[in-house]
Design an enzyme around this catalytic site. Structure first.
Site, PDB file in Angstrom:
ATOM      1  N   PRO A 224       0.836  -1.217   0.000  1.00 38.73           N
ATOM      2  CA  PRO A 224       0.000   0.000   0.000  1.00 38.73           C
ATOM      3  C   PRO A 224       0.865   1.258   0.000  1.00 38.73           C
ATOM      4  O   PRO A 224       1.290   1.750   1.038  1.00 38.73           O
ATOM      5  CB  PRO A 224      -0.808  -0.136   1.296  1.00 38.73           C
ATOM      6  CG  PRO A 224       0.045  -0.980   2.192  1.00 38.73           C
ATOM      7  CD  PRO A 224       0.798  -1.922   1.308  1.00 38.73           C
ATOM      8  N   ASP A 398       5.548   2.591   2.387  1.00 38.83           N
ATOM      9  CA  ASP A 398       4.701   1.437   2.670  1.00 38.83           C
ATOM     10  C   ASP A 398       3.878   1.778   3.917  1.00 38.83           C
ATOM     11  O   ASP A 398       4.426   1.871   5.024  1.00 38.83           O
ATOM     12  CB  ASP A 398       5.576   0.199   2.903  1.00 38.83           C
ATOM     13  CG  ASP A 398       4.759  -1.072   3.165  1.00 38.83           C
ATOM     14  OD1 ASP A 398       3.543  -0.974   3.440  1.00 38.83           O
ATOM     15  OD2 ASP A 398       5.360  -2.164   3.108  1.00 38.83           O
ATOM     16  N   HIS A 399       2.573   1.944   3.729  1.00 38.47           N
ATOM     17  CA  HIS A 399       1.721   2.407   4.833  1.00 38.47           C
ATOM     18  C   HIS A 399       1.586   1.366   5.944  1.00 38.47           C
ATOM     19  O   HIS A 399       1.153   1.682   7.053  1.00 38.47           O
ATOM     20  CB  HIS A 399       0.329   2.776   4.300  1.00 38.47           C
ATOM     21  CG  HIS A 399      -0.316   3.911   5.028  1.00 38.47           C
ATOM     22  ND1 HIS A 399      -0.159   4.119   6.386  1.00 38.47           N
ATOM     23  CD2 HIS A 399      -1.118   4.914   4.602  1.00 38.47           C
ATOM     24  CE1 HIS A 399      -0.847   5.175   6.748  1.00 38.47           C
ATOM     25  NE2 HIS A 399      -1.435   5.690   5.688  1.00 38.47           N
ATOM     26  N   ARG A 400       1.948   0.123   5.679  1.00 34.89           N
ATOM     27  CA  ARG A 400       1.915  -0.894   6.735  1.00 34.89           C
ATOM     28  C   ARG A 400       3.012  -0.647   7.766  1.00 34.89           C
ATOM     29  O   ARG A 400       2.888  -1.048   8.929  1.00 34.89           O
ATOM     30  CB  ARG A 400       2.096  -2.290   6.138  1.00 34.89           C
ATOM     31  CG  ARG A 400       1.006  -2.709   5.158  1.00 34.89           C
ATOM     32  CD  ARG A 400       1.369  -4.012   4.470  1.00 34.89           C
ATOM     33  NE  ARG A 400       2.636  -3.906   3.728  1.00 34.89           N
ATOM     34  CZ  ARG A 400       3.192  -4.909   3.065  1.00 34.89           C
ATOM     35  NH1 ARG A 400       2.602  -6.104   3.060  1.00 34.89           N
ATOM     36  NH2 ARG A 400       4.335  -4.738   2.414  1.00 34.89           N
ATOM     37  N   VAL A 401       4.096   0.000   7.333  1.00 35.67           N
ATOM     38  CA  VAL A 401       5.260   0.196   8.195  1.00 35.67           C
ATOM     39  C   VAL A 401       5.329   1.623   8.726  1.00 35.67           C
ATOM     40  O   VAL A 401       5.585   1.854   9.909  1.00 35.67           O
ATOM     41  CB  VAL A 401       6.563  -0.136   7.422  1.00 35.67           C
ATOM     42  CG1 VAL A 401       7.789   0.033   8.319  1.00 35.67           C
ATOM     43  CG2 VAL A 401       6.498  -1.548   6.849  1.00 35.67           C
TER      44      VAL A 401
END
Length: 426
Positions: A224, A398-401
């Protein structure tokens, strides 16, 4: 017993490669540690050394063959006393250009896919579910007569080979109920067809381009992305670079703007360790070292050599290392550890006059910085319109991180190093 030489996995992501060159021929004696061939991956051309000793009995994969699967048999060594390759010990030699990778890279290990459909020799091991089963011809015949599945029989012969006694002592196992026939999955759309007109050229995909395409598609589809863009004033950086080069050029090193961006990013990552991280399904991995990957364009595609511990190195050392890494990257001579890993990537298209762009993240990294061209622009400073050298940088995250605020704080710190370059030296 003949020894199969397998296509090695030269990187964690490698699934296939090109057998670029053979350094041996049939009949040559081979010693352990001797370079026998060169394998071209998506990143570099690497030499492969022999693990075993023997005489080359068969070259299975021809020089120049692309799409050779990892663990496929590429050659066969004869041990002392052997004069020819044992029947069924290796697949038939593949043509130099095969119509599909599967047809030229048969399986060589129990965990590998089954060979492509072809008339098999009588002594070839039976298979079940794609795994190879080693059994003597007599054991196979008895098993067929008794209706036994060789996959459920443990072999007592050499290397686990199933022999006559194993089959005779085995008990029949009831066949499992037939599973319902699955409905075929719908064929995905391939988009609009490509019409080839007279005068158009067809350029076959290289193995490198296939890997790049697959990895970029996976990155864009599964990571993402979000993007943050800043406009940085670089007048002080350009002045500092000029002053530094008056000293370093006497020692044979010339610092570029990109070298200074590498250093600035490394310092910012040291200040924001939460951004120097990767996502896994179970945990976040925060890296202790600050290793910066730098995108380098080559005739074979992009490659990202790594400046290790960039936050701890001076600008002259970074410049010297990058010059060497880029030169060897362009001829495919990087070592595995020089392009595998890294926690952050820089992609600079400023030398091509590109003002700004957004780059695709290089998994498993969490961020990549796209650097545009520096140019003079009219800007407002304290109510006055003045001319300044400005440079656009876009951070893909990376929006997860990394969340938006965290990415913005990283860019604020990066700005402080770029616009006040003396801070890099502190």
């Amino acid at each position: 017993m003949s020894i199969n030489i397998l296509m090695p996995a030269l990187s964690p992501t490698m699934t296939e490669g090109k057998l670029a060159k053979w350094h041996v021929k049939v009949g040559d004696a081979v010693k352990s540690g001797q370079v026998i061939c060169e394998i071209e991956t998506d990143k570099a051309t690497m030499e492969v050394e022999a693990v075993d000793e023997g005489k080359v009995g068969q070259i299975v994969i021809a020089e120049g063959t692309e799409g050779v699967k990892v663990n496929a048999v590429i050659a066969v060594l004869l041990e002392e006393g052997e004069t020819e390759v044992a029947k069924g010990a290796a697949p038939a030699a593949a043509p130099a250009v095969a119509p599909a990778p599967a047809a030229q890279t048969p399986a060589a290990k129990p965990a590998a896919p089954a060979p492509a459909a072809a008339p098999a020799p009588a002594a070839a091991p039976a298979t079940s579910g794609g795994a190879r089963i080693f059994a003597s011809p007599l054991a196979k015949r008895i098993a067929a007569e008794k209706g036994l599945n060789l996959a459920g029989i443990k072999g007592s012969g050499p290397n686990g080979r199933i022999v006559k006694a194993d089959v005779e002592n085995a008990k029949p196992v009831a066949a499992p109920a037939a599973a319902p026939t699955p409905r075929p999955a719908p064929t995905p759309s391939t988009g609009q067809p490509v019409f080839v007109a007279p005068g158009d050229s067809r350029v076959p995909h290289t193995s490198v381009r296939k890997v790049i395409a697959r990895r970029m598609l996976e990155a864009k589809q599964t990571v993402p992305h979000f993007y943050l863009t800043v406009e940085l004033e670089i007048d002080a950086l350009l002045a500092a670079r000029q002053a530094i080069n008056t000293v370093t050029e006497k020692k044979g090193a010339k610092v570029s703007v990109n070298d200074m961006v590498i250093k600035a990013c490394a310092k910012a990552l040291r200040d924001h360790p939460e951004c120097n991280a990767s996502w896994t399904e179970d945990e976040m991995v925060q890296y202790g070292a600050v290793d910066i990957s730098v995108a380098v364009a080559t005739d074979r595609g992009l490659i990202t050599p790594i400046v290790r511990n960039a936050d701890m190195k001076g600008l002259a050392q970074i410049a010297t290392e990058m010059k060497d890494l880029a030169a060897r990257a362009k001829v495919g001579k990087l070592k595995l550890e020089e392009f595998q890993g890294g926690g952050f990537t820089i992609s600079n298209l400023g030398m091509f006059g590109v003002k700004d762009f957004a780059a695709i993240i290089n998994p498993p990294q969490a961020m990549i910085l796209a650097v545009g061209a520096g140019e003079e622009r009219a800007v407002v400073r304290k109510g006055q319109v003045v001319v300044r050298n400005m440079m656009n940088c876009t951070l893909a995250v990376d929006h997860r991180v990394v969340d938006g605020a965290m990415g913005a704080q990283f860019l604020q710190t990066l700005r402080s190093y770029i616009e006040q370059p003396a801070a890099m030296l502190a």
